[in-house]
Design an enzyme around this catalytic site. Structure first.
Site, PDB file in Angstrom:
ATOM      1  N   LYS A  57       0.843  -1.215   0.000  1.00 38.72           N
ATOM      2  CA  LYS A  57       0.000   0.000   0.000  1.00 38.72           C
ATOM      3  C   LYS A  57       0.872   1.257   0.000  1.00 38.72           C
ATOM      4  CE  LYS A  57      -1.955  -1.173   3.904  1.00 38.72           C
ATOM      5  NZ  LYS A  57      -1.191  -2.421   4.174  1.00 38.72           N
ATOM      6  N   ARG A  70      -0.413  -8.867  13.393  1.00 33.99           N
ATOM      7  CA  ARG A  70      -0.944  -7.856  12.454  1.00 33.99           C
ATOM      8  C   ARG A  70      -1.817  -8.515  11.384  1.00 33.99           C
ATOM      9  NH1 ARG A  70       4.382  -5.395  10.593  1.00 33.99           N
ATOM     10  NH2 ARG A  70       3.118  -4.271   9.078  1.00 33.99           N
ATOM     11  N   ARG A  83      11.732  -2.262  10.729  1.00 30.37           N
ATOM     12  CA  ARG A  83      10.679  -1.753  11.611  1.00 30.37           C
ATOM     13  C   ARG A  83      10.471  -2.674  12.811  1.00 30.37           C
ATOM     14  NH1 ARG A  83       5.541  -0.078   7.993  1.00 30.37           N
ATOM     15  NH2 ARG A  83       4.451  -1.294   9.569  1.00 30.37           N
ATOM     16  N   ARG A 113      11.881  -5.802   4.186  1.00 32.57           N
ATOM     17  CA  ARG A 113      11.658  -4.345   4.210  1.00 32.57           C
ATOM     18  C   ARG A 113      12.699  -3.639   5.078  1.00 32.57           C
ATOM     19  NH1 ARG A 113       5.873  -2.207   5.257  1.00 32.57           N
ATOM     20  NH2 ARG A 113       5.968  -3.635   7.016  1.00 32.57           N
TER      21      ARG A 113
HETATM   22  P1  AP5 Z   1       4.955  -1.620   1.767  1.00 27.93           P
HETATM   23  O1  AP5 Z   1       4.618  -0.736   0.617  1.00 27.93           O
HETATM   24  O2  AP5 Z   1       5.738  -1.051   2.892  1.00 27.93           O
HETATM   25  O3  AP5 Z   1       3.649  -2.386   2.293  1.00 27.93           O
HETATM   26  P2  AP5 Z   1       2.395  -1.836   3.100  1.00 27.93           P
HETATM   27  O4  AP5 Z   1       1.184  -2.493   2.551  1.00 27.93           O
HETATM   28  O5  AP5 Z   1       2.408  -0.352   3.166  1.00 27.93           O
HETATM   29  O6  AP5 Z   1       2.736  -2.510   4.498  1.00 27.93           O
HETATM   30  P3  AP5 Z   1       2.680  -2.005   5.979  1.00 27.93           P
HETATM   31  O7  AP5 Z   1       3.304  -3.135   6.771  1.00 27.93           O
HETATM   32  O8  AP5 Z   1       3.271  -0.632   6.165  1.00 27.93           O
HETATM   33  O9  AP5 Z   1       1.179  -1.958   6.239  1.00 27.93           O
HETATM   34  P4  AP5 Z   1       0.493  -2.067   7.571  1.00 27.93           P
HETATM   35  O10 AP5 Z   1      -0.882  -1.805   7.142  1.00 27.93           O
HETATM   36  O11 AP5 Z   1       0.701  -3.282   8.376  1.00 27.93           O
HETATM   37  O12 AP5 Z   1       1.274  -0.972   8.458  1.00 27.93           O
HETATM   38  P5  AP5 Z   1       0.999   0.555   8.764  1.00 27.93           P
HETATM   39  O13 AP5 Z   1       2.270   1.267   8.658  1.00 27.93           O
HETATM   40  O14 AP5 Z   1      -0.194   1.060   8.052  1.00 27.93           O
HETATM   41  O15 AP5 Z   1       5.748  -2.890   1.147  1.00 27.93           O
HETATM   42  C1  AP5 Z   1       6.281  -3.887   1.977  1.00 27.93           C
HETATM   43  C2  AP5 Z   1       7.663  -4.296   1.451  1.00 27.93           C
HETATM   44  O16 AP5 Z   1       7.509  -4.950   0.197  1.00 27.93           O
HETATM   45  C3  AP5 Z   1       8.622  -3.115   1.178  1.00 27.93           C
HETATM   46  O17 AP5 Z   1       9.915  -3.499   1.487  1.00 27.93           O
HETATM   47  C4  AP5 Z   1       8.494  -2.857  -0.339  1.00 27.93           C
HETATM   48  O18 AP5 Z   1       9.694  -2.345  -0.878  1.00 27.93           O
HETATM   49  C5  AP5 Z   1       8.189  -4.258  -0.855  1.00 27.93           C
HETATM   50  N1  AP5 Z   1       7.285  -4.273  -2.000  1.00 27.93           N
HETATM   51  C6  AP5 Z   1       6.127  -3.539  -2.149  1.00 27.93           C
HETATM   52  N2  AP5 Z   1       5.526  -3.851  -3.306  1.00 27.93           N
HETATM   53  C7  AP5 Z   1       6.304  -4.816  -3.900  1.00 27.93           C
HETATM   54  C8  AP5 Z   1       6.193  -5.542  -5.125  1.00 27.93           C
HETATM   55  N3  AP5 Z   1       5.168  -5.356  -5.966  1.00 27.93           N
HETATM   56  N4  AP5 Z   1       7.151  -6.442  -5.407  1.00 27.93           N
HETATM   57  C9  AP5 Z   1       8.204  -6.654  -4.545  1.00 27.93           C
HETATM   58  N5  AP5 Z   1       8.354  -5.985  -3.375  1.00 27.93           N
HETATM   59  C10 AP5 Z   1       7.417  -5.077  -3.066  1.00 27.93           C
HETATM   60  O19 AP5 Z   1       0.557   0.444  10.325  1.00 27.93           O
HETATM   61  C11 AP5 Z   1       1.469   0.098  11.339  1.00 27.93           C
HETATM   62  C12 AP5 Z   1       0.756   0.104  12.675  1.00 27.93           C
HETATM   63  O20 AP5 Z   1       0.249   1.425  12.962  1.00 27.93           O
HETATM   64  C13 AP5 Z   1      -0.478  -0.811  12.776  1.00 27.93           C
HETATM   65  O21 AP5 Z   1      -0.138  -2.143  13.105  1.00 27.93           O
HETATM   66  C14 AP5 Z   1      -1.292  -0.107  13.873  1.00 27.93           C
HETATM   67  O22 AP5 Z   1      -0.759  -0.376  15.148  1.00 27.93           O
HETATM   68  C15 AP5 Z   1      -1.049   1.366  13.579  1.00 27.93           C
HETATM   69  N6  AP5 Z   1      -2.041   1.927  12.635  1.00 27.93           N
HETATM   70  C16 AP5 Z   1      -1.797   2.450  11.410  1.00 27.93           C
HETATM   71  N7  AP5 Z   1      -2.938   2.872  10.840  1.00 27.93           N
HETATM   72  C17 AP5 Z   1      -3.926   2.614  11.725  1.00 27.93           C
HETATM   73  C18 AP5 Z   1      -5.343   2.796  11.704  1.00 27.93           C
HETATM   74  N8  AP5 Z   1      -5.956   3.341  10.627  1.00 27.93           N
HETATM   75  N9  AP5 Z   1      -6.054   2.398  12.767  1.00 27.93           N
HETATM   76  C19 AP5 Z   1      -5.453   1.866  13.862  1.00 27.93           C
HETATM   77  N10 AP5 Z   1      -4.123   1.646  13.948  1.00 27.93           N
HETATM   78  C20 AP5 Z   1      -3.359   2.016  12.891  1.00 27.93           C
END
Ligand code: AP5
Length: 219
Positions: free
Chosen positions: A19, A176, A165, A133
């Site tokens: 994402k 998660r 991270r 990552r």
């Molecule tokens: P990346 O783009 O980083 O993936 P992502 O979907 O953004 O993954 P996240 O782990 O950041 O999502 P998440 O929803 O768990 O965490 P968030 O930060 O929102 O890609 C992942 C890896 O793959 C990277 O290394 C990238 O280079 C690689 N990659 C990407 N696409 C690729 C491809 N096509 N091919 C090969 N490699 C690829 O949330 C973290 C925490 O914050 C949560 O657990 C929660 O505690 C809190 N939080 C955040 N938002 C909320 C909310 N709305 N409500 C409540 N708590 C929240």
């Protein structure tokens, strides 16, 4: 082509599906705002603000930060953008309560969610992506297998050291994923029932997924 002024897109999908990677690329290509609640929380954590301190325990455990905290954060951020700016939400909404609050907030700006893209990949792909990552403090994301920096361990843009991270440890990743299936996956039905959902197969390379995403969104 869809009319893009003031458009609101939500990127939905499991942890590690891409994402953030896709949201950053799309926002640069279209000059839209990219609103990642994960990035906003991590920035607050780095600065040691009360919000960051409150969020830390939930994030480290892989749990969701309470809805009222997140909704307040997004409302404040959105108010600063203005209704004519296209917005890509990444990692928000994550619960039905957050989706309802977003609908209400956008209605106050005479707009609504236009499209929701569900990025879809097998758990084995997510786990490999998460384990590879590496991120800079300023939020740039790399992958040691798929998208490495030019100099190992350092950000291409800022030269900062790259980190793994804290919530990317295997036990936390399992939590998660479980939280995603329990609390966030119901949003698929929420948006599908409103005719807003498009599905994007996200197992290909980064450029390939971006192409499929833009095609699905019509932007
Ligand atoms: P990346 O783009 O980083 O993936 P992502 O979907 O953004 O993954 P996240 O782990 O950041 O999502 P998440 O929803 O768990 O965490 P968030 O930060 O929102 O890609 C992942 C890896 O793959 C990277 O290394 C990238 O280079 C690689 N990659 C990407 N696409 C690729 C491809 N096509 N091919 C090969 N490699 C690829 O949330 C973290 C925490 O914050 C949560 O657990 C929660 O505690 C809190 N939080 C955040 N938002 C909320 C909310 N709305 N409500 C409540 N708590 C929240």
């Amino acid at each position: 082509m869809t009319k893009t002024a003031g458009m609101v897109v939500v990127l939905l999908g499991s942890p590690g599906v891409g994402k953030g990677t896709q949201g950053v690329r799309l926002s640069r290509a279209l000059d839209w705002a990219h609103v990642s609640t994960g990035d906003l929380l991590r920035a607050a954590l780095r600065k040691g603000t009360p919000l960051g301190l409150e969020a830390r325990g939930y994030m480290d455990a892989g749990d969701l930060v309470p809805d009222d905290v997140i909704i307040g954060l997004v409302q404040e951020h959105l108010a600063g953008l203005g209704p004519e700016r296209g917005v890509i939400f990444d990692g928000f909404p994550r619960t039905v309560a957050q989706a309802e609050a977003l609908d209400e907030t956008l209605a106050g700006q005479q707009r609504g969610v236009d499209r929701v893209a569900l990025l879809d990949a097998d758990d084995s792909v997510l786990i490999k992506r998460i384990s590879g990552r590496r991120s800079s403090a300023s939020g740039r994301v790399y992958n040691v297998y798929f998208d490495p920096p030019r100099r190992e361990g350092f950000c291409d843009d800022t030269g900062e050291p790259l980190i793994h991270r804290a919530d990317d440890q295997p036990d936390t990743v399992r939590t998660r994923l479980a939280v995603y299936h329990e609390l966030t996956a119901p949003l698929v039905g929420y948006y599908d029932a409103r005719g807003l959902l498009v599905r994007v197969h996200a197992e290909g390379g980064i450029g390939q997924v971006q192409h499929a995403l833009r095609g699905a969104l019509g932007v």
